[in-house]
Design an enzyme around this catalytic site. Structure first.
Site, mmCIF file in Angstrom:
data_model
loop_
_atom_site.group_PDB
_atom_site.id
_atom_site.type_symbol
_atom_site.label_atom_id
_atom_site.label_comp_id
_atom_site.label_asym_id
_atom_site.label_seq_id
_atom_site.Cartn_x
_atom_site.Cartn_y
_atom_site.Cartn_z
ATOM 1 C CE LYS A 103 29.007 46.433 -29.640
ATOM 2 N NZ LYS A 103 27.944 47.396 -29.425
HETATM 3 N N1 GLU Z 1 28.605 51.001 -29.355
HETATM 4 C C1 GLU Z 1 27.346 51.674 -29.253
HETATM 5 C C2 GLU Z 1 26.228 50.687 -29.001
HETATM 6 O O1 GLU Z 1 26.437 49.615 -28.487
HETATM 7 C C3 GLU Z 1 27.088 52.624 -30.415
HETATM 8 C C4 GLU Z 1 27.085 52.021 -31.765
HETATM 9 C C5 GLU Z 1 27.022 53.030 -32.913
HETATM 10 O O2 GLU Z 1 26.916 54.226 -32.674
HETATM 11 O O3 GLU Z 1 27.070 52.574 -34.050
HETATM 12 O O4 GLU Z 1 25.077 50.977 -29.220
#
Ligand code: GLU
Length: 411
Positions: A103
């Site tokens: 993240k």
């Molecule tokens: N931001 C989204 C999550 O928290 C999607 C992450 C992604 O598709 O890699 O799951």
């Protein structure tokens, strides 16, 4: 108040202890493998240079390339990024897509900057994280404050040095190798698990009352699917507050009103309420689908729902969670409930790597199957161990990552 990392580690430790993992393995699974801090210096429109703080935390890649969103939010810091990265590791493992967890993002309120400034900020940030991302290394995606537009800029910046690489990022515009059902996917997954969880409670979605906090990408799509299946969405909110209509809000009309530049508050609903009040409404399903840490030790005892579906990441603190467990309120945890987004990211990535384009029906069908299967696996595990769905989801995710670590060996 515990930090975001401490809160995530508390859930994680419960699972690792239940699995009786040795202390050294627990340490490996707790710690991020890599964390990069980026100084994003950009010329703003007024000619002044401003510095923003950017982060990319790569928690774990034992099961596949690092995967997770980029968040543009003024509250983002290294601790939050690390906690959310860890959640991605368990999320991708629970739904069985071959990714690890990461993240990142920038500490910024993007609404305060022009489109051109956000583009320059994004491109500069990509220059900072470029050495550690790539289609088989780490694949960013949208999160709070980012969407298809930012993903297009990220791909285009990365491609300046690497050539055609649509698989470097997911959640792209459909015209640029994105998959058409990606933007609805997190909400669709929430809808699917809501239906499945209600069924376990002997109820049907048709006629069930649903309260949704947040009407962004997750909440609005979840509301639309729930409404289409006959569920009664009786309250929704954004960061300024919420509206109630006990006979059920007209979700398509509300979405059209917002698309026309309206707000939730000026939709003309009979009652307006605060976000704090919204959480306490009497309903069958409460879906926190906005920010984190909204269900806490202070309000968990007062909730009047029978099911919580966590559309947001980390909406429940550990002390809130323990009250919900004691009260027997079923919680479909974030790492399962909102996994539809990353699951469809996986479908997008697979198409990109093969230069293929699938249709909406194909990705929707695959997502529905995947979410239903993951819900059943978590539910069965909870049954087996007589534990909450959150504990069961973490146990399942941790077990898969620990097993993969064992098979790889440490060199
Ligand atoms: N931001 C989204 C999550 O928290 C999607 C992450 C992604 O598709 O890699 O799951």
């Amino acid at each position: 108040m515990v930090s975001a990392v401490e809160a995530t580690n508390e859930f994680l430790s419960r699972a690792m202890d239940a699995l009786e993992l040795p202390a050294n393995m627990q340490e490996i699974l707790r710690e991020p493998q890599r964390a990069l801090h980026v100084s994003v210096e950009v010329d703003l429109d007024d000619g002044e240079v401003h510095q923003f703080k950017g982060f990319r935390v790569q928690h774990n890649n034992i099961r596949g390339p690092y995967k997770g969103g980029l968040r543009y939010h003024p509250g983002l810091d290294a601790d939050h990024a690390a906690a959310l990265a860890s959640l991605m590791t368990w999320k991708t493992a629970v739904v069985g897509v071959p990714f690890g967890g990461a993240k990142g993002g920038i500490c910024i309120d993007p609404s305060k900057y022009s489109d051109a400034e956000v583009e320059r900020i994004t491109r500069k940030f990509v220059q900072g994280i470029a050495p550690i991302i790539g289609p088989t290394i780490d694949i960013p995606a949208p999160d709070m404050g980012t969407g298809a537009r930012e993903m297009a800029w990220i791909m285009s910046e990365y491609e300046k040095f690497h050539g055609f690489s649509p698989g470097v990022v997911t959640g792209k515009p459909v015209e640029l190798f994105g998959t058409p059902s990606r933007s609805e996917a997190t909400g669709r997954g929430c809808w699917k698990v809501t239906e499945a969880a209600l069924k376990k409670q002997g109820k049907k979605l048709k006629g069930a009352t649903v309260v949704i906090q947040g009407f962004g990408n997750v909440g609005a799509h979840a509301a639309a699917f729930i409404h289409e299946s006959g569920g009664k969405v009786i309250a929704v909110s954004d960061h300024n507050g919420g509206i109630i209509d006990r006979s059920g809000l007209d979700i398509p009309a509300l979405r059209a009103h917002i698309a026309d530049g309206g707000t939730i508050q000026d939709f003309g609903s009979p009652e307006v309420i605060s976000n704090a009040e919204l959480l306490l409404l009497d309903c069958d399903v409460l879906m926190p689908a906005a920010i984190g840490e909204v269900i806490t030790g202070d309000n968990a005892g007062d909730l009047r729902c029978e099911l919580i579906v966590e559309g947001a990441n980390m909406p429940t603190t550990p002390d809130g969670d323990s009250i919900l467990r004691d009260r027997g309120i079923m919680v479909v945890p974030d790492i399962l409930a909102n996994a539809g987004g990353v699951a469809t990211s996986y479908f997008e990535w697979v198409q990109n790597l093969q230069y293929m384009l699938w249709g909406v029906d194909e990705t929707r069908g695959k997502l529905d199957k995947l979410m239903a299967g993951a819900f059943d696996a978590v539910f069965d595990r909870a049954d087996e161990r007589t534990c909450s769905l959150r504990d069961a989801a973490f146990i399942l995710g941790v077990e898969r990552v620990a097993r993969a670590a064992e098979l790889r060996g440490i060199q």
